[in-house]
Scaffold this motif. Structure first.
Motif, PDB file in Angstrom:
ATOM      1  N   ASN A  96      29.578 -14.910 -31.067  1.00 54.13           N
ATOM      2  CA  ASN A  96      28.381 -15.337 -31.797  1.00 54.13           C
ATOM      3  C   ASN A  96      27.250 -15.559 -30.787  1.00 54.13           C
ATOM      4  O   ASN A  96      27.457 -15.447 -29.568  1.00 54.13           O
ATOM      5  CB  ASN A  96      28.666 -16.548 -32.697  1.00 54.13           C
ATOM      6  CG  ASN A  96      29.012 -17.793 -31.909  1.00 54.13           C
ATOM      7  OD1 ASN A  96      28.625 -17.932 -30.756  1.00 54.13           O
ATOM      8  ND2 ASN A  96      29.747 -18.700 -32.530  1.00 54.13           N
ATOM      9  N   GLY A  97      26.073 -15.883 -31.294  1.00 57.11           N
ATOM     10  CA  GLY A  97      24.908 -15.979 -30.409  1.00 57.11           C
ATOM     11  C   GLY A  97      25.094 -16.985 -29.283  1.00 57.11           C
ATOM     12  O   GLY A  97      24.735 -16.727 -28.132  1.00 57.11           O
ATOM     13  N   ILE A 102      22.692 -16.330 -26.192  1.00 58.59           N
ATOM     14  CA  ILE A 102      21.358 -15.829 -26.482  1.00 58.59           C
ATOM     15  C   ILE A 102      20.509 -17.080 -26.618  1.00 58.59           C
ATOM     16  O   ILE A 102      20.552 -17.775 -27.637  1.00 58.59           O
ATOM     17  CB  ILE A 102      21.361 -14.990 -27.783  1.00 58.59           C
ATOM     18  CG1 ILE A 102      22.271 -13.768 -27.599  1.00 58.59           C
ATOM     19  CG2 ILE A 102      19.940 -14.572 -28.161  1.00 58.59           C
ATOM     20  CD1 ILE A 102      22.370 -12.839 -28.797  1.00 58.59           C
ATOM     21  N   ILE A 113      13.764 -15.360 -28.847  1.00 54.49           N
ATOM     22  CA  ILE A 113      14.733 -15.222 -27.758  1.00 54.49           C
ATOM     23  C   ILE A 113      14.030 -15.426 -26.419  1.00 54.49           C
ATOM     24  O   ILE A 113      12.980 -14.837 -26.168  1.00 54.49           O
ATOM     25  CB  ILE A 113      15.392 -13.826 -27.799  1.00 54.49           C
ATOM     26  CG1 ILE A 113      16.202 -13.667 -29.092  1.00 54.49           C
ATOM     27  CG2 ILE A 113      16.276 -13.613 -26.573  1.00 54.49           C
ATOM     28  CD1 ILE A 113      16.822 -12.289 -29.275  1.00 54.49           C
ATOM     29  N   GLN A 137      21.007 -14.571 -34.561  1.00 49.87           N
ATOM     30  CA  GLN A 137      21.234 -15.963 -34.177  1.00 49.87           C
ATOM     31  C   GLN A 137      21.236 -16.173 -32.682  1.00 49.87           C
ATOM     32  O   GLN A 137      21.446 -15.263 -31.899  1.00 49.87           O
ATOM     33  CB  GLN A 137      22.559 -16.450 -34.745  1.00 49.87           C
ATOM     34  CG  GLN A 137      23.745 -15.586 -34.325  1.00 49.87           C
ATOM     35  CD  GLN A 137      25.047 -16.146 -34.869  1.00 49.87           C
ATOM     36  OE1 GLN A 137      25.735 -16.895 -34.213  1.00 49.87           O
ATOM     37  NE2 GLN A 137      25.350 -15.786 -36.110  1.00 49.87           N
ATOM     38  N   GLY A 138      20.993 -17.411 -32.305  1.00 54.66           N
ATOM     39  CA  GLY A 138      21.031 -17.789 -30.904  1.00 54.66           C
ATOM     40  C   GLY A 138      21.328 -19.266 -30.804  1.00 54.66           C
ATOM     41  O   GLY A 138      21.844 -19.874 -31.753  1.00 54.66           O
ATOM     42  N   THR A 147      18.271 -19.425 -35.834  1.00 51.07           N
ATOM     43  CA  THR A 147      18.212 -18.055 -36.354  1.00 51.07           C
ATOM     44  C   THR A 147      16.822 -17.488 -36.087  1.00 51.07           C
ATOM     45  O   THR A 147      15.867 -18.223 -35.850  1.00 51.07           O
ATOM     46  CB  THR A 147      18.553 -17.954 -37.853  1.00 51.07           C
ATOM     47  OG1 THR A 147      17.577 -18.664 -38.608  1.00 51.07           O
ATOM     48  CG2 THR A 147      19.945 -18.492 -38.152  1.00 51.07           C
ATOM     49  N   SER A 153      18.442  -9.362 -36.998  1.00 48.99           N
ATOM     50  CA  SER A 153      19.485  -8.649 -36.253  1.00 48.99           C
ATOM     51  C   SER A 153      18.918  -7.452 -35.487  1.00 48.99           C
ATOM     52  O   SER A 153      19.450  -7.067 -34.448  1.00 48.99           O
ATOM     53  CB  SER A 153      20.591  -8.168 -37.190  1.00 48.99           C
ATOM     54  OG  SER A 153      21.186  -9.264 -37.816  1.00 48.99           O
ATOM     55  N   THR A 156      17.967  -8.869 -32.251  1.00 48.22           N
ATOM     56  CA  THR A 156      19.134  -9.088 -31.385  1.00 48.22           C
ATOM     57  C   THR A 156      19.527  -7.776 -30.718  1.00 48.22           C
ATOM     58  O   THR A 156      19.762  -7.735 -29.508  1.00 48.22           O
ATOM     59  CB  THR A 156      20.333  -9.616 -32.210  1.00 48.22           C
ATOM     60  OG1 THR A 156      19.921 -10.772 -32.937  1.00 48.22           O
ATOM     61  CG2 THR A 156      21.509  -9.943 -31.306  1.00 48.22           C
TER      62      THR A 156
END
Ligand code: ADP
Ligand code: ASP
Ligand code: MG
Length: 409
Positions: A96-97, A102, A113, A137-138, A147, A153, A156
């Motif tokens: 996951n992030g 991230i 980000i 997500q991060g 998010t 996405s 990302t």
């Protein structure tokens, strides 16, 4: 051997069968000797479902907790995709992030980000594994889940490609590329072989949701080779986002038409035509964190004028409140009127720089359809008009036809 980042959207991972198809595609690239990092969205409809669920419990969900809820959608699909890969005998690991790390700022539901750790991904790639990362997500510096905004996405995917200096970022979706306009509205819309980064940036910011705008910004900043492709076709070159210098441009004047129903118009009527008025109106709007898009102030008559602007529809009520409470009596405006049922239709093309007469052709087409233009704004490579929402599809189809966008350039 190439390092490729592939991003699959919600429809592309919409069923167990489709997740298995994604795994098959990934496996195919592996047999070519490529290294793969795969980003997935939540199953289509899932983020909407989670959002509705949150609102049932708290009508205006707490942003931090909303992110905790929304981020679960993508956690499901990374696990499922890894299972599908393992089932095929392909080594893979999901993250996951926060696990990748991230790192984002703390602007919940629309975080940016800031930094991506690549160590863990590099180690997996070196060990021959496919790395599967949750999109959208991060985590912020304090460890809170964040998010990246709807459609995040894509961002990302491009951000990972930038961080890893990937050879290409491939965005797989339910259409086989970027079209002259949304093919759901205009069936004659044509796929573009390539589109310049600048045009894509305009199209995304003006409402073409095929790519989230921040993903295009990332691609531009880090010169990420970016391609939009169909996850339902085995072959196909999709659409390449090019940077003008190295671009073999399709010589079209207009590349595409974008539209957006997300805005609302507000007019402050009968305000004194004197220095400081724009600031007196938009200052409190800005202080309330409301973004303004188009602005029009007419030439004054008898020292009075009207001042119009557009805001996101979600912030329309809030903007009206701010104006009525803080601005109206302060500047002695005669009235404040609003219209949430507008839309913005925009034509985009780098060719506008060297071609005159595009605007007049656009206005003529709209007038022939009996569509009233409420606001106009232009830049070097785009013309946008605000019109009544009910004419949106008519306007887009008529313009697509007038400018012969269904014909190859
Ligand atoms: P994903 O879930 O894969 O991220 P999206 O729904 O976010 O997919 O984006 C793909 C959709 O974008 C298409 O189904 C299409 O309806 C829409 N779209 C809007 N404008 C365009 C355009 N100019 N070219 C292609 N698709 C477009
Ligand atoms: N699942 C998120 C959304 O629906 C992110 C994405 O699909 O890109 O907005
Ligand atoms: Mg999307």
């Amino acid at each position: 051997m190439a390092l490729i980042v592939q991003k699959f959207g919600g429809t592309s991972v919409g069923t167990p069968e489709r997740i298995k198809n994604v795994a098959a595609r990934v496996a195919k690239f592996l047999t070519r000797g490529d290294q793969l990092v795969v980003v997935v969205s939540a199953i289509s409809g899932e983020t909407n479902r989670l959002l509705a669920l949150a609102k049932e419990v708290q009508p205006e969900p707490d942003p931090r907790e909303l992110d905790v809820v929304l981020a679960t959608g993508e956690q499901v699909t990374i696990g499922l995709l890894c299972m599908a890969l393992l089932e095929r005998g392909v080594q893979a690991r999901s993250y996951n992030g926060a696990q990748v790390r991230i790192l984002t700022d703390n602007a919940h539901t629309k975080a940016r980000i800031l930094k991506i750790d690549e160590q863990r991904m590099r180690a997996d790639l070196a060990a021959g594994r496919v790395v599967v990362v949750a999109g959208f997500q991060g985590v912020d510096a304090e460890g809170n889940v964040t998010t990246l905004g709807r459609g995040g996405s894509d961002t990302t995917g491009v951000a990972l490609a930038a961080a890893l200096k990937a050879d290409e970022c491939q965005i797989y979706t339910d259409v086989d590329g970027v079209y002259t306009t949304d093919p759901r509205i205009v069936p004659e819309a044509r796929r573009l072989k390539s589109v310049t980064f600048e045009e894509m940036l305009e199209m995304a910011s003006l409402g073409s949701k095929v790519l989230q705008i921040r993903s295009v910004e990332f691609a531009g900043k880090y010169k990420v080779p970016l391609r939009v492709l169909s996850s339902f076709q085995d072959e196909g070159e999709g659409t390449l986002i090019t940077f003008e210098d190295d671009a073999k441009m399709e010589q079209a004047v207009i590349s595409g038409i974008a539209f957006n129903r997300d805005e609302a118009k507000i007019t402050v009527m009968g305000v004194p035509d004197r220095p400081g008025i724009a600031y007196a109106i938009l200052g409190p709007i800005g202080d309330a964190n409301i973004d303004v898009d188009m602005i029009i102030q007419n030439a004054g008559v008898d020292g009075m004028t009207d001042f119009s602007f557009t805001v996101h529809r979600n912030e329309y009520q809030k903007a009206l409140e701010v104006l009525n409470k803080q601005v109206k009596s302060h500047i002695k405006a005669s009235d404040i009127r609003g219209d949430p049922k507008i839309c913005k239709v925009s034509m985009v093309g780098v060719g506008m720089r060297t071609h005159a007469g595009i605007a007049s052709r656009m206005f003529r087409t709209l007038s022939e359809e009996g569509i009233n233009i409420q606001m106009i704004s232009t830049s070097e490579i785009k013309i946008s008009v605000v019109i009544d929402e009910k004419y949106m599809e008519l306007a887009v189809r008529a313009l697509h036809k007038t400018f012969e966008l269904d014909q190859p350039a």
